[in-house]
Design a protein around this motif. Structure first.
Motif, mmCIF file in Angstrom:
data_model
loop_
_atom_site.group_PDB
_atom_site.id
_atom_site.type_symbol
_atom_site.label_atom_id
_atom_site.label_comp_id
_atom_site.label_asym_id
_atom_site.label_seq_id
_atom_site.Cartn_x
_atom_site.Cartn_y
_atom_site.Cartn_z
ATOM 1 N N LEU A 1 1.064 -14.954 -9.877
ATOM 2 C CA LEU A 1 2.203 -14.341 -10.570
ATOM 3 C C LEU A 1 1.848 -13.851 -11.975
ATOM 4 O O LEU A 1 2.486 -12.931 -12.484
ATOM 5 N N GLU A 2 0.839 -14.486 -12.570
ATOM 6 C CA GLU A 2 0.545 -14.195 -13.986
ATOM 7 C C GLU A 2 0.424 -12.710 -14.320
ATOM 8 O O GLU A 2 1.055 -12.249 -15.276
ATOM 9 N N PRO A 3 -0.346 -11.941 -13.514
ATOM 10 C CA PRO A 3 -0.474 -10.515 -13.883
ATOM 11 C C PRO A 3 0.853 -9.742 -13.824
ATOM 12 O O PRO A 3 0.942 -8.636 -14.361
ATOM 13 N N LEU A 4 1.871 -10.299 -13.156
ATOM 14 C CA LEU A 4 3.138 -9.581 -13.022
ATOM 15 C C LEU A 4 4.086 -9.848 -14.186
ATOM 16 O O LEU A 4 5.103 -9.172 -14.334
ATOM 17 N N ALA A 5 3.751 -10.874 -15.005
ATOM 18 C CA ALA A 5 4.690 -11.345 -16.028
ATOM 19 C C ALA A 5 5.179 -10.224 -16.935
ATOM 20 O O ALA A 5 6.376 -10.127 -17.227
ATOM 21 N N ASP A 6 4.267 -9.324 -17.350
ATOM 22 C CA ASP A 6 4.672 -8.254 -18.271
ATOM 23 C C ASP A 6 5.650 -7.293 -17.620
ATOM 24 O O ASP A 6 6.670 -6.936 -18.191
ATOM 25 N N HIS A 7 5.313 -6.899 -16.351
ATOM 26 C CA HIS A 7 6.154 -5.914 -15.656
ATOM 27 C C HIS A 7 7.545 -6.465 -15.352
ATOM 28 O O HIS A 7 8.518 -5.720 -15.347
ATOM 29 N N THR B 1 0.834 -1.210 0.000
ATOM 30 C CA THR B 1 0.000 0.000 0.000
ATOM 31 C C THR B 1 0.870 1.262 0.000
ATOM 32 O O THR B 1 0.463 2.296 -0.512
ATOM 33 N N LEU B 2 2.080 1.186 0.576
ATOM 34 C CA LEU B 2 2.983 2.344 0.577
ATOM 35 C C LEU B 2 3.842 2.393 -0.673
ATOM 36 O O LEU B 2 4.258 3.450 -1.119
ATOM 37 N N GLN B 3 4.166 1.230 -1.185
ATOM 38 C CA GLN B 3 5.137 1.111 -2.268
ATOM 39 C C GLN B 3 4.582 0.096 -3.281
ATOM 40 O O GLN B 3 5.008 -1.056 -3.298
ATOM 41 N N PRO B 4 3.573 0.519 -4.071
ATOM 42 C CA PRO B 4 2.892 -0.461 -4.921
ATOM 43 C C PRO B 4 3.738 -0.856 -6.133
ATOM 44 O O PRO B 4 3.421 -0.510 -7.259
ATOM 45 N N SER B 5 4.797 -1.597 -5.885
ATOM 46 C CA SER B 5 5.658 -2.004 -6.990
ATOM 47 C C SER B 5 5.493 -3.500 -7.223
ATOM 48 O O SER B 5 5.178 -4.250 -6.291
ATOM 49 N N PRO B 6 5.689 -3.938 -8.473
ATOM 50 C CA PRO B 6 5.550 -5.378 -8.766
ATOM 51 C C PRO B 6 6.515 -6.226 -7.942
ATOM 52 O O PRO B 6 6.198 -7.379 -7.613
ATOM 53 N N VAL B 7 7.681 -5.669 -7.578
ATOM 54 C CA VAL B 7 8.648 -6.457 -6.814
ATOM 55 C C VAL B 7 8.132 -6.731 -5.389
ATOM 56 O O VAL B 7 8.287 -7.834 -4.857
ATOM 57 N N VAL B 8 7.482 -5.729 -4.802
ATOM 58 C CA VAL B 8 6.897 -5.942 -3.479
ATOM 59 C C VAL B 8 5.807 -7.007 -3.563
ATOM 60 O O VAL B 8 5.714 -7.913 -2.735
ATOM 61 N N ARG B 9 4.993 -6.893 -4.607
ATOM 62 C CA ARG B 9 3.915 -7.870 -4.816
ATOM 63 C C ARG B 9 4.517 -9.276 -4.989
ATOM 64 O O ARG B 9 3.992 -10.266 -4.459
ATOM 65 N N LEU B 10 5.628 -9.354 -5.716
ATOM 66 C CA LEU B 10 6.300 -10.638 -5.931
ATOM 67 C C LEU B 10 6.673 -11.275 -4.580
ATOM 68 O O LEU B 10 6.470 -12.467 -4.359
ATOM 69 N N ASN B 11 7.190 -10.456 -3.684
ATOM 70 C CA ASN B 11 7.576 -10.957 -2.367
ATOM 71 C C ASN B 11 6.360 -11.393 -1.552
ATOM 72 O O ASN B 11 6.425 -12.367 -0.806
ATOM 73 N N GLN B 12 5.272 -10.628 -1.713
ATOM 74 C CA GLN B 12 4.040 -11.010 -1.015
ATOM 75 C C GLN B 12 3.573 -12.388 -1.506
ATOM 76 O O GLN B 12 3.221 -13.254 -0.700
ATOM 77 N N ILE B 13 3.624 -12.576 -2.817
ATOM 78 C CA ILE B 13 3.198 -13.866 -3.390
ATOM 79 C C ILE B 13 4.115 -14.992 -2.916
ATOM 80 O O ILE B 13 3.652 -16.099 -2.599
ATOM 81 N N ALA B 14 5.424 -14.691 -2.816
ATOM 82 C CA ALA B 14 6.361 -15.711 -2.360
ATOM 83 C C ALA B 14 6.008 -16.161 -0.948
ATOM 84 O O ALA B 14 6.076 -17.358 -0.626
ATOM 85 N N ALA B 15 5.608 -15.201 -0.092
ATOM 86 C CA ALA B 15 5.222 -15.562 1.281
ATOM 87 C C ALA B 15 3.921 -16.352 1.275
ATOM 88 O O ALA B 15 3.776 -17.363 1.977
ATOM 89 N N GLU B 16 2.958 -15.915 0.442
ATOM 90 C CA GLU B 16 1.664 -16.614 0.366
ATOM 91 C C GLU B 16 1.828 -18.032 -0.160
ATOM 92 O O GLU B 16 1.103 -18.935 0.248
ATOM 93 N N ALA B 17 2.814 -18.201 -1.066
ATOM 94 C CA ALA B 17 3.041 -19.532 -1.646
ATOM 95 C C ALA B 17 3.357 -20.552 -0.560
ATOM 96 O O ALA B 17 3.014 -21.733 -0.676
ATOM 97 N N LYS B 18 4.012 -20.095 0.518
ATOM 98 C CA LYS B 18 4.381 -21.003 1.610
ATOM 99 C C LYS B 18 3.134 -21.509 2.334
ATOM 100 O O LYS B 18 3.172 -22.540 2.992
ATOM 101 N N ILE B 19 2.044 -20.739 2.256
ATOM 102 C CA ILE B 19 0.810 -21.142 2.950
ATOM 103 C C ILE B 19 -0.155 -21.800 1.972
ATOM 104 O O ILE B 19 -0.699 -22.858 2.234
ATOM 105 N N GLU B 20 -0.342 -21.155 0.821
ATOM 106 C CA GLU B 20 -1.383 -21.593 -0.124
ATOM 107 C C GLU B 20 -0.878 -22.607 -1.138
ATOM 108 O O GLU B 20 -1.672 -23.190 -1.862
ATOM 109 N N GLY B 21 0.423 -22.764 -1.249
ATOM 110 C CA GLY B 21 0.959 -23.742 -2.187
ATOM 111 C C GLY B 21 1.366 -23.138 -3.519
ATOM 112 O O GLY B 21 0.968 -22.015 -3.844
ATOM 113 N N PRO B 22 2.174 -23.878 -4.303
ATOM 114 C CA PRO B 22 2.772 -23.330 -5.521
ATOM 115 C C PRO B 22 1.757 -23.034 -6.638
ATOM 116 O O PRO B 22 1.919 -22.051 -7.360
ATOM 117 N N ALA B 23 0.710 -23.841 -6.765
ATOM 118 C CA ALA B 23 -0.227 -23.634 -7.874
ATOM 119 C C ALA B 23 -0.920 -22.281 -7.729
ATOM 120 O O ALA B 23 -1.031 -21.496 -8.682
#
Lengths: 411, 123
Positions: free
Chosen positions: A347-353, A319-341
């Motif tokens: 990750l798909e919406p980030l592919a272009d950026h 919310t402070l720094q809406p960059s795709p890299v921050v989002r990438l890190n958020q997804i990496a943390a979520e992957a540990k809970i929700e799984g790789p699929a």
């Protein structure tokens, strides 16, 4: 005796140079005057004992030395006339803390000249404020000393021709300078932290200098939570320095690090600083990153990491720094809970950026590997390899490709 | 009599010393702690740098809590870094032990303790 004294000079250098730069309105004169004062201290202190307030002693001596030099030099006559009134008042006194605070901030801000590339800003700050030699800085940046010399000379010309006001900054100016300077210190640490083969020692020195500057900022601005948080963040990172590189110089991922090698006293200090920063109850990018680092530091083993909390911190950071890299890190943390699929879909919406960002491909490769899609994983790792990884990163990527190839051949 | 050996210096200066000098200083502390351990109970404390501190200022009036401020504000002079406390025969004895941790980067004060409770007590 001299190396005991050198430590004091190193310690006082940023404050002393900052005050002298305001006094002489010229960085070169300030550097020469400070060097002169240190030489004098080497002669006088062993005989008389170190003064109670070494900064006051060094400042007074440097001012007198600088004035002597100015009086002798024709080319500074004009400037001498301009400032003659203040040049005459020479009281030996402990510097005024408020004034010193603005002086240090100003000197660091002068190094952050907007026309300089970020790396040149960092190099010039290491040279002038921290006092590292050109050779040391060149080794830290992995470029030839000759080339570094030229870059620093050019950068210095630029910053000394700049027009940073020497009057006391307004609160707004002070806030803006503090933000800019803090970012430079943060990036200085990252420069040292960035993985590269060999030369680890000098890289550590760059990290330590960044920590020293962060400590100085936290000391000068104790009411600003972000500067305390920045120091906390850097200490949390630095506490892992021994564990993140193995005996062969290879990078070790956070999950695979031997946590017994983490520096517990640094983690303790970082934790104390984070608690202090959190009392101020602000939301800033450094405090959130420090909070994330604290979650890792608290986990005795990788499996005990509170990934949900980390994902929540990254969401707040986004919310402070809406960059795709921050989002990438958020997804990496979520992957540990929700799984790789789940993470691969996110990750798909980030592919272009992030198509040119090697960590995106490396992370995607890891997730694909976890789902068992080895051909796609290999393609992703190869994409990361093509985007200029450092030598230790390259080794890790090659290992992962080999693993997927082996899995495929055993199918 | 219990004496406190208090250590004053500039926070962060130790970390700036070259490795060999740091080792010299640490060897002094190691030797002092060994020697004190042989004699009985002692207390030793190293404080974190002042940046990690928060100050409690006196309450402005009786019906207010004390003020918590984010200082301490930058102090260019030396600060309180830590201390040892142990039971010594007399002042000379305490001074002899304090000498073990003397170095060019710190100032030591040896002062008798008026009252102590906890691990060592003045009973």
């Amino acid at each position: 005796m001299s190396d005991w004294l050198e430590a004091t000079f190193t310690q006082q250098r940023p404050q002393a140079l900052a005050a002298l730069t305001r006094y002489f309105r010229d960085i070169d004169t300030a550097e020469d005057a400070f060097a002169e004062a240190c030489l004098k201290a080497l002669k006088v202190w062993p005989a008389t004992g170190a003064p109670r307030d070494p900064l006051a002693w060094l400042l007074t001596t440097a001012r007198n030395a600088g004035l002597d030099a100015l009086r002798k030099s024709q080319r500074h006559h004009a400037s001498l006339a301009r400032h003659s009134a203040e040049f005459q008042t020479m009281t030996e006194a402990t510097p005024d803390p408020d004034e010193l605070r603005d002086d240090v901030l100003r000197l660091l801000f002068i190094c952050c000249h907007p026309e300089l590339e970020r790396r040149d800003q960092i190099a010039i700050a290491l040279r002038i404020v921290a006092g590292l030699s050109v050779t040391e800085i060149a080794r830290g940046f992995l470029i030839k000393p000759k080339a570094m010399e030229q870059r620093i000379t050019r950068a210095k010309k630029k910053i000394t021709s700049g027009s940073v006001a020497f009057k006391t900054p307004t609160p707004q100016e002070r806030g803006a300078r503090l933000g800019e300077v803090s970012l430079m210190v943060y990036l200085m640490f990252n420069e040292g932290w960035s993985a590269s083969g060999g030369e680890t020692q000098i890289k550590l020195t760059v990290c330590e200098e960044a920590i020293r500057l962060a400590r100085l900022l936290a000391e000068l601005f104790p009411a600003m939570g972000e500067q305390t948080a920045l120091l906390s963040l850097l200490l949390f990172q630095h506490s892992r320095r021994d564990a993140r590189i193995d005996a062969d110089g290879q990078l070790v991922a956070l999950d695979d690090q031997d946590r017994n090698q983490w520096d517990m006293s640094q983690i303790a200090e970082a934790t104390a600083l984070l608690q202090k920063a959190q009392r101020i109850n602000h939301r800033g990018v450094y405090i959130i990153q420090a909070a994330i680092a604290a979650v890792h530091a608290r986990a005795r083993a990788a499996e005990e990491t509170d990934w949900a909390l980390i994902a929540a911190h990254y969401a707040a950071l986004y919310t402070l720094q809406p960059s795709p890299v921050v989002r990438l890190n958020q997804i990496a943390a979520e992957a540990k809970i929700e799984g790789p699929a789940h993470a691969l879909t996110a990750l798909e919406p980030l592919a272009d950026h992030l198509s040119q960002y090697r960590w995106f491909h490396a992370m995607r490769g890891g997730l694909l590997q976890d789902t068992g899609d080895h051909p796609a994983a290999i393609a992703a790792f190869e994409a990361a390899l093509s985007l200029g990884p450092t030598a230790p990163e390259r080794a890790v990527l090659k290992e992962k490709i080999a693993f997927s190839k082996k899995e495929l051949s055993e199918m | 009599m219990i004496y406190a050996i208090t250590i004053y210096g500039e926070a962060g200066l130790f970390e700036t010393l070259p490795k060999e000098r740091q080792d010299e200083v640490l060897a002094g502390h190691g030797a002092l702690q060994e020697a004190l351990k042989k004699r009985g109970e002692f207390v030793s404390i190293k404080l974190m740098p002042p940046t990690s501190a928060v100050m409690l200022e006196p309450a402005p009036s009786a019906d207010h809590p004390p003020l918590i401020v984010d200082g301490p504000y930058a102090e260019t002079k030396e600060s309180f870094l830590g201390f040892y406390a142990a039971d010594f025969e007399n002042l000379d004895d305490a001074l002899a032990y304090a000498k073990m941790i003397s170095s060019p980067v710190v100032r030591l004060e040896v002062r008798p303790v008026a009252w102590a409770g906890g691990a060592i007590s003045s009973e």
